[in-house]
Each structure stands twice: as structure tokens, then as C-alpha cells.
Design a protein around this motif. Structure first.
Motif, PDB file in Angstrom:
ATOM      1  N   UNK A   1       0.825  -1.188   0.000  1.00 15.92           N
ATOM      2  CA  UNK A   1       0.000   0.000   0.000  1.00 15.92           C
ATOM      3  C   UNK A   1       0.870   1.253   0.000  1.00 15.92           C
ATOM      4  N   UNK A   2       1.975   1.194   0.752  1.00 20.08           N
ATOM      5  CA  UNK A   2       2.868   2.333   0.828  1.00 20.08           C
ATOM      6  C   UNK A   2       3.521   2.613  -0.534  1.00 20.08           C
ATOM      7  N   UNK A   3       3.815   1.553  -1.259  1.00 21.52           N
ATOM      8  CA  UNK A   3       4.423   1.699  -2.582  1.00 21.52           C
ATOM      9  C   UNK A   3       3.437   2.337  -3.568  1.00 21.52           C
ATOM     10  N   UNK A   4       2.160   1.970  -3.461  1.00 18.01           N
ATOM     11  CA  UNK A   4       1.125   2.551  -4.315  1.00 18.01           C
ATOM     12  C   UNK A   4       0.958   4.040  -4.029  1.00 18.01           C
ATOM     13  N   UNK A   5       0.963   4.416  -2.761  1.00 16.54           N
ATOM     14  CA  UNK A   5       0.863   5.829  -2.384  1.00 16.54           C
ATOM     15  C   UNK A   5       2.068   6.594  -2.916  1.00 16.54           C
ATOM     16  N   UNK A   6       3.233   5.988  -2.828  1.00 17.52           N
ATOM     17  CA  UNK A   6       4.454   6.629  -3.325  1.00 17.52           C
ATOM     18  C   UNK A   6       4.367   6.883  -4.833  1.00 17.52           C
ATOM     19  N   UNK A   7       3.972   5.879  -5.596  1.00 21.91           N
ATOM     20  CA  UNK A   7       3.895   6.033  -7.045  1.00 21.91           C
ATOM     21  C   UNK A   7       2.828   7.042  -7.445  1.00 21.91           C
ATOM     22  N   UNK A   8       1.682   7.021  -6.795  1.00 24.90           N
ATOM     23  CA  UNK A   8       0.631   7.997  -7.092  1.00 24.90           C
ATOM     24  C   UNK A   8       1.105   9.412  -6.754  1.00 24.90           C
TER      25      UNK A   8
END
Length: 73
Positions: A1-8
Motif C-alpha cells: 500500500x505504501x508503494x502505491x501511495x508513493x507512485x501515485x
């Protein structure tokens, strides 16, 4: 989830960087009230800060260890 927030956050930071140009070239966006330069600054601070806080350097280090343990430094 943290990786998705980072990419967004990275994508939204890039959009914020060019927001004044996008704003001036898309007539539908010109209905948004306010100064596009201030909107861009707020977007850069908000989304750039979110990207900074959600960055996880461990995944970068683990990738280097899997590839023989050598890095560029």
C-alpha cells in the motif's frame, strides 16, 4: 500500500510541476478559480511531501543485495 501511495504521489507531483501550462491549455480547467501558480506550489508541497514521507529505501537496498551486493557508490 505504501508503494502505491508513493507512485501515485510521484505522478501527481509531476502533474503539479506542469500545472500552470496544463491549466492554460485546457479550457475546461480554466473554470477552476484561483491562481494556477499558487495551485502548483501547493500541489508540489502536498504531493512531494507525501512522496517523501512514503518513500521506502529498503526496497532499493534489497534489490542491490539480490544483484550481487554491489551498488554504484
Amino acid at each position: 500500500m505504501k508503494k502505491l501511495v508513493y507512485h501515485a504521489s510521484i505522478v501527481l507531483t509531476a502533474v503539479s510541476l506542469f500545472w500552470p501550462v496544463i491549466y492554460s491549455n485546457v479550457p475546461a480547467l480554466q473554470r477552476i478559480p484561483g491562481n494556477p501558480v499558487l495551485q502548483a506550489i501547493v500541489g508540489l508541497l502536498l504531493f512531494g511531501g507525501t512522496a517523501y514521507l512514503s518513500y521506502d529505501g529498503k526496497s532499493e537496498e534489497e534489490g542491490a543485495e539480490k544483484n550481487g551486493g554491489t551498488t554504484a557508490s
